[in-house]
Design a protein around this motif. Sequence first.
Motif, PDB file in Angstrom:
ATOM      1  N   ILE A 152       0.968  -1.176   0.167  1.00  0.00           N
ATOM      2  CA  ILE A 152       0.161   0.170   0.016  1.00  0.00           C
ATOM      3  C   ILE A 152       0.804   1.247  -0.150  1.00  0.00           C
ATOM      4  O   ILE A 152       1.881   1.495   1.003  1.00  0.00           O
ATOM      5  CB  ILE A 152      -1.053   0.051   1.407  1.00  0.00           C
ATOM      6  N   GLY A 153       0.875   1.919  -1.005  1.00  0.00           N
ATOM      7  CA  GLY A 153       1.693   3.575  -1.078  1.00  0.00           C
ATOM      8  C   GLY A 153       2.112   3.234  -2.697  1.00  0.00           C
ATOM      9  O   GLY A 153       2.363   2.235  -3.095  1.00  0.00           O
ATOM     10  N   GLY A 154       2.589   4.382  -3.054  1.00  0.00           N
ATOM     11  CA  GLY A 154       3.142   4.758  -4.133  1.00  0.00           C
ATOM     12  C   GLY A 154       4.396   5.574  -4.396  1.00  0.00           C
ATOM     13  O   GLY A 154       4.778   6.012  -5.369  1.00  0.00           O
ATOM     14  N   GLY A 155       4.734   6.070  -3.207  1.00  0.00           N
ATOM     15  CA  GLY A 155       6.147   6.683  -3.282  1.00  0.00           C
ATOM     16  C   GLY A 155       7.309   6.021  -3.431  1.00  0.00           C
ATOM     17  O   GLY A 155       7.427   4.698  -3.568  1.00  0.00           O
ATOM     18  N   ASN A 156       8.473   6.528  -2.982  1.00  0.00           N
ATOM     19  CA  ASN A 156       9.625   6.100  -3.277  1.00  0.00           C
ATOM     20  C   ASN A 156      10.145   4.765  -2.300  1.00  0.00           C
ATOM     21  O   ASN A 156      10.387   3.716  -2.890  1.00  0.00           O
ATOM     22  CB  ASN A 156      10.838   6.888  -3.203  1.00  0.00           C
ATOM     23  N   SER A 162       8.473  -2.757  -3.358  1.00  0.00           N
ATOM     24  CA  SER A 162       7.751  -3.527  -4.336  1.00  0.00           C
ATOM     25  C   SER A 162       8.687  -4.279  -5.124  1.00  0.00           C
ATOM     26  O   SER A 162       8.565  -5.430  -5.534  1.00  0.00           O
ATOM     27  CB  SER A 162       6.783  -2.810  -4.908  1.00  0.00           C
ATOM     28  N   ILE A 163       9.676  -3.533  -5.692  1.00  0.00           N
ATOM     29  CA  ILE A 163      10.572  -4.081  -6.676  1.00  0.00           C
ATOM     30  C   ILE A 163      11.307  -5.250  -6.175  1.00  0.00           C
ATOM     31  O   ILE A 163      11.667  -6.415  -6.736  1.00  0.00           O
ATOM     32  CB  ILE A 163      11.727  -3.084  -7.127  1.00  0.00           C
ATOM     33  N   VAL A 174      -0.114  -3.676  -5.881  1.00  0.00           N
ATOM     34  CA  VAL A 174       0.182  -2.313  -5.106  1.00  0.00           C
ATOM     35  C   VAL A 174      -0.977  -1.569  -5.350  1.00  0.00           C
ATOM     36  O   VAL A 174      -1.713  -1.337  -6.498  1.00  0.00           O
ATOM     37  CB  VAL A 174       1.218  -1.609  -6.235  1.00  0.00           C
ATOM     38  N   VAL A 175      -1.407  -0.903  -4.129  1.00  0.00           N
ATOM     39  CA  VAL A 175      -2.724   0.008  -4.066  1.00  0.00           C
ATOM     40  C   VAL A 175      -2.178   1.213  -3.624  1.00  0.00           C
ATOM     41  O   VAL A 175      -1.625   1.092  -2.726  1.00  0.00           O
ATOM     42  CB  VAL A 175      -3.748  -0.951  -3.092  1.00  0.00           C
ATOM     43  N   THR A 197       0.450  -6.049 -10.084  1.00  0.00           N
ATOM     44  CA  THR A 197      -0.650  -5.617 -10.494  1.00  0.00           C
ATOM     45  C   THR A 197      -0.739  -4.174  -9.786  1.00  0.00           C
ATOM     46  O   THR A 197      -0.721  -4.387  -8.566  1.00  0.00           O
ATOM     47  CB  THR A 197      -1.879  -6.316 -10.433  1.00  0.00           C
ATOM     48  N   ILE A 198      -1.193  -2.954 -10.391  1.00  0.00           N
ATOM     49  CA  ILE A 198      -1.140  -1.659  -9.853  1.00  0.00           C
ATOM     50  C   ILE A 198      -2.432  -1.179  -9.915  1.00  0.00           C
ATOM     51  O   ILE A 198      -2.802  -1.063 -11.124  1.00  0.00           O
ATOM     52  CB  ILE A 198       0.078  -1.036 -10.088  1.00  0.00           C
TER      53      ILE A 198
END
Length: 309
Positions: A152-156, A162-163, A174-175, A197-198
């Motif tokens: 959960i999250g999309g920042g650095n 996630s990688i 990824v949410v 999946t994003i």
Amino acid sequence: MENNTYDIVIVGAGPAGMTAAIYAIRANMSVLMLDRLSPGGQMINTNEVENYTGTGKLSGAELAIKMFEHTQELGVAFDYKTVTGIADNGPLKTITCEEDDTVYQARAVILATGTVPRRLGVPGEDSWAGSGISWCAICDGAQYRDKEVVVIGGGNSAVEESIYLAGITTRLTVVTLFDLTADPKACDLLRRFDNVTIYPYQEVLEFTGTDRLTGVRFKSTKEDATERYVECDGVFEYIGFEASSQAFARLGILDRTGCIKVDSHMRTSVPGIYGAGDITVKHLRQIVTACSDGAVAANSAAVYVESIK
């Protein structure tokens, strides 16, 4: 210590604070360590620790107990206190506490209060915190090898972790409340994984499960407000952190995020006040780096105390 005066008072009993206490008392300093919670800090919320040198696999709570027992074997004074303020009075610093208006004085203070991961505050989060929901893929990611995970999250931090997780899990979802906002190259790398999946522009509604975490329910923030449910074995949250620095915000030693600015000797801009661990401005927040900070801070503080005695 008579009159509540010590050579060094350490605020915070996580790995940085406990290591600082060990080094400080071995430097023949009179030492007091304060924390409002059980010793261990965020470490006690980690289900398994596998990357602390020399210990093998053990729980964060077990490691915390070992560290605290070490401080007690050496005679470090410890008290459960909530520090509400620190004043710089030159040769002596004043530490005030919430409980019974207790006041301590110290020739040097080491601030090791850490940070608290920002939480979503949705149903199920408290139930699975530390045993299904984690805030550190480096710490806990290995136990989800060949399993299904949600980030959960999309920042650095979210994208970088996630990688790493995409390389060891069977499926990674990824949410994020917005779109991916990390470095574009990192985002492109993440999108190349076939098992990722994003879902951008999503609001997390609930973490589900009875005997264990079983999934995440979320909905679109767009007009259609579509709800989705993803089954998973584990969740990693990366929506930022909050520095535990309110008690010393007036000292002028914090950056804009509330973290302590220190030099390579863990010194702040105020003589006799030091920072250590996750509360400082740093790149990698780990148990082992916190311990390193604590050792350096204690050494610096001991040299300072000797210079003013």
